[in-house]
Design an enzyme around this catalytic site. Structure first.
Site, PDB file in Angstrom:
ATOM      1  CG  HIS A  82      -1.894  -1.247   1.080  1.00  0.00           C
ATOM      2  ND1 HIS A  82      -2.398  -1.879   2.168  1.00  0.00           N
ATOM      3  CD2 HIS A  82      -2.409  -1.806   0.038  1.00  0.00           C
ATOM      4  CE1 HIS A  82      -3.321  -2.639   1.652  1.00  0.00           C
ATOM      5  NE2 HIS A  82      -3.331  -2.628   0.781  1.00  0.00           N
ATOM      6  CG  ASP A 107      -7.953 -11.561  19.209  1.00  0.00           C
ATOM      7  OD1 ASP A 107      -7.860 -11.805  20.242  1.00  0.00           O
ATOM      8  OD2 ASP A 107      -7.817 -10.352  18.703  1.00  0.00           O
ATOM      9  CB  CYS A 148       6.550  10.232 -10.610  1.00  0.00           C
ATOM     10  SG  CYS A 148       5.938  10.695 -12.417  1.00  0.00           S
ATOM     11  CB  CYS A 182       8.277   7.858 -14.715  1.00  0.00           C
ATOM     12  SG  CYS A 182       8.902   8.793 -13.321  1.00  0.00           S
ATOM     13  CB  CYS A 202       8.681  11.959 -16.476  1.00  0.00           C
ATOM     14  SG  CYS A 202       7.338  11.477 -15.453  1.00  0.00           S
TER      15      CYS A 202
END
Ligand SMILES: [Zn+2]
Length: 262
Positions: A130, A229, A138, A141, A164
């Site tokens: 994540h 748990d 970016c 790119c 870029c």
């Protein structure tokens, strides 16, 4: 049912034996690992989304529609999570995983956490599904940058990629945003190679994370679970250890070291 007493000792012994005997061990961590470092969870009691409401499911599309507005808000009104992230420190479990990497047992770590704590603890081979909240990316790119490398000025938003000229956003993956392809490829490559996965602090029900323990199982590999748990993963696990990440992992790694030197 929680493992306790002799059952717990046996589970730890079994986990240590698996870590030593398997050919290629990888790990996967989730929110439970970060909670012990003071990062509030998203869901459940006291969770950020419980308090403030779930973020929009089309967060990435909203970013694309108005990157300037996103950056203005980010710079002028830092959220509770941003403040918690700034203060969080790795816990004993993070350092134990680093030790497991140093001794050559843990080959790769897949994490669902965005808090950078595995890297801050010294972990080298980490795939952050994540993204990493301390990095910028970016969208053109896919290059990552440390924040200091990008000029960010309120009067010239959104910031642009020096390579870029693409739009820069946080490396953290938003709702509605695809998992970056390079990270996903690493996760699949490492999981294919592995014959054992240590899963800590996550119930592994959210995709794509959920697919990796499933792959391990389909390949005939072993799953070691460390969690407070029982979780939906527990019935699939070859070995389940109940307890806090910051207590179980150091105990487990010490046991591995003892066995290796015996
Ligand atoms: Zn770029």
């Amino acid at each position: 049912m929680a493992t306790s007493g002799n059952g717990q000792v046996w589970a730890l012994e079994q986990a240590a034996d698996l870590l030593i005997s398997c050919r290629y061990v990888i790990a996967m961590t989730g929110a439970g690992v970060s909670v012990e470092s003071g990062i509030p969870p998203f869901r459940g009691p006291g969770g950020l989304w419980t308090k403030h409401g779930e973020p929009p499911l089309d967060g990435y599309q909203r970013f694309l529609a108005d990157p300037q507005g996103y950056w203005q808000q980010r710079l002028t009104a830092p959220s509770e999570i941003v403040q918690a992230l700034a203060q969080a420190q790795p816990n004993a479990g993070h350092y134990a995983l680093v030790e497991l990497e140093r001794v050559g047992i843990l080959r790769y770590l897949i994490t669902q956490n965005i808090d950078n704590l595995h890297r801050a603890a010294g972990h080298q081979r980490v795939a952050e599904i994540h993204g990493n909240s301390q990095l910028l990316r970016c969208i053109g790119c896919s290059r990552r940058f440390v924040k200091e490398a990008i000029a960010i000025a309120l009067e010239a938003l959104p910031p642009r990629c020096p390579a870029c000229a693409g739009i820069i956003k946080s490396d953290t993956v938003h709702f509605g945003e695809p998992i970056p392809q390079d990270v996903l490829e690493i996760c699949v490559r490492e999981t294919r190679e592995a014959d054992c996965m240590l899963v800590a602090g996550t119930s592994a029900v959210v995709y794509p994370a959920a697919s990796f323990p499933q792959m391990i199982q389909e390949q005939g590999g072993d799953i070691i679970e460390v969690n407070l748990d029982d979780t939906p993963l527990t019935p699939l696990a070859d070995c389940s250890v109940r307890g806090r990440f910051g207590e179980i992992l150091p105990t487990l790694v010490e046991l591995v070291r003892t066995k290796l030197t015996a």
